[in-house]
Design a protein around this motif. Structure first.
Motif, PDB file in Angstrom:
ATOM      1  N   SER A  40       0.522  -1.297   0.363  1.00 27.55           N
ATOM      2  CA  SER A  40       0.008   0.302   0.068  1.00 27.55           C
ATOM      3  C   SER A  40       1.203   1.471  -0.141  1.00 27.55           C
ATOM      4  N   ARG A  41       1.495   1.064   0.550  1.00 24.97           N
ATOM      5  CA  ARG A  41       2.669   2.113   0.108  1.00 24.97           C
ATOM      6  C   ARG A  41       4.410   2.158  -0.394  1.00 24.97           C
ATOM      7  N   SER A  72      -3.969  -1.603  -4.540  1.00 16.88           N
ATOM      8  CA  SER A  72      -3.705  -0.652  -3.086  1.00 16.88           C
ATOM      9  C   SER A  72      -2.681   0.931  -2.915  1.00 16.88           C
ATOM     10  N   THR A  74      -0.353   3.871  -2.572  1.00 15.36           N
ATOM     11  CA  THR A  74      -1.420   5.298  -2.864  1.00 15.36           C
ATOM     12  C   THR A  74      -0.406   5.837  -4.207  1.00 15.36           C
ATOM     13  N   ALA A  75      -1.052   7.281  -4.423  1.00 19.01           N
ATOM     14  CA  ALA A  75      -0.380   8.289  -5.016  1.00 19.01           C
ATOM     15  C   ALA A  75       1.173   8.403  -4.339  1.00 19.01           C
ATOM     16  N   THR A  76       1.226   8.098  -3.061  1.00 20.66           N
ATOM     17  CA  THR A  76       2.585   8.709  -2.619  1.00 20.66           C
ATOM     18  C   THR A  76       3.710   7.713  -2.552  1.00 20.66           C
ATOM     19  N   GLY A  77       3.183   6.253  -3.078  1.00 20.68           N
ATOM     20  CA  GLY A  77       4.022   5.445  -3.138  1.00 20.68           C
ATOM     21  C   GLY A  77       4.995   5.125  -3.998  1.00 20.68           C
ATOM     22  N   THR A  99      -1.536   1.134 -11.148  1.00 20.12           N
ATOM     23  CA  THR A  99      -1.033   1.260 -10.034  1.00 20.12           C
ATOM     24  C   THR A  99      -1.073   2.484 -10.660  1.00 20.12           C
TER      25      THR A  99
END
Length: 177
Positions: A40-41, A72, A74-77, A99
């Motif tokens: 998720s990250r 799953s 995020t846009a900061t992942g 993604t």
């Protein structure tokens, strides 16, 4: 080394899938495998191990012939969050799907070597019209953005039906029939 595996929902409370922080890792190799909702990250995180970084040691990351579908994230992942002072990464023959992650925005992460990757519904892994400063993208000349036309990704069947991807051997070989 992770080879010939299918990993689904490998989520952790911290959010990082492969995570080394206080140690030195010489090599991480992900080959011929599928990762479905595995982070998720950050997908791969390697921090500068105290007393090891800057000593001539190198961390090498290889992602080759994999299928990575990570709804799953995020846009900061980030796919690569490698902060070991000396590092190299190679991403080849890999199919990314669904993604919003970026490759990396860490100044200490050396820009990966890229070849023959496909990015379906993964707009932040190749340069947009206006690139974000500090973000590293796949700038190779042979990337594609084709729909793999998976048989049933929602239920874990990532069999590719796009003949161009099959012919070019992009993704986990088990799905390239």
């Amino acid at each position: 080394k992770v080879d010939d595996c299918v990993i689904t929902n490998g989520l952790t409370s911290g959010g990082d899938f492969i995570d080394f922080r206080l140690t030195y890792v010489a090599s991480i190799a992900l080959t011929n495998s599928t990762f479905n909702n595995s982070s998720s990250r950050d997908f791969i995180r390697v921090d500068a191990g105290a007393g090891n970084s800057g000593t001539g040691l190198n961390t090498d990351v290889l992602i080759n012939a994999c299928t990575i579908s990570n709804k799953s994230m995020t846009a900061t992942g980030r796919i690569l969050y490698v902060r070991f002072n000396s590092n190299t990464s190679t991403v080849t023959n890999t199919l990314f799907a669904d993604t919003v992650a970026i490759y990396t925005n860490q100044s200490s992460t050396t820009a990966p070597t890229f070849s023959n990757n496909n990015y379906f519904n993964s707009p932040n892994l190749f340069p947009p019209a206006t690139p974000v400063s500090g973000v590293k993208y796949d700038t190779s000349t042979n990337l594609t953005k084709l729909d793999p036309d998976f048989v049933d990704s929602a239920n874990g069947d990532f069999t590719v039906q796009n003949n161009t991807l099959i012919d070019n051997k992009v993704g986990d070989p088990r799905w390239l029939k």
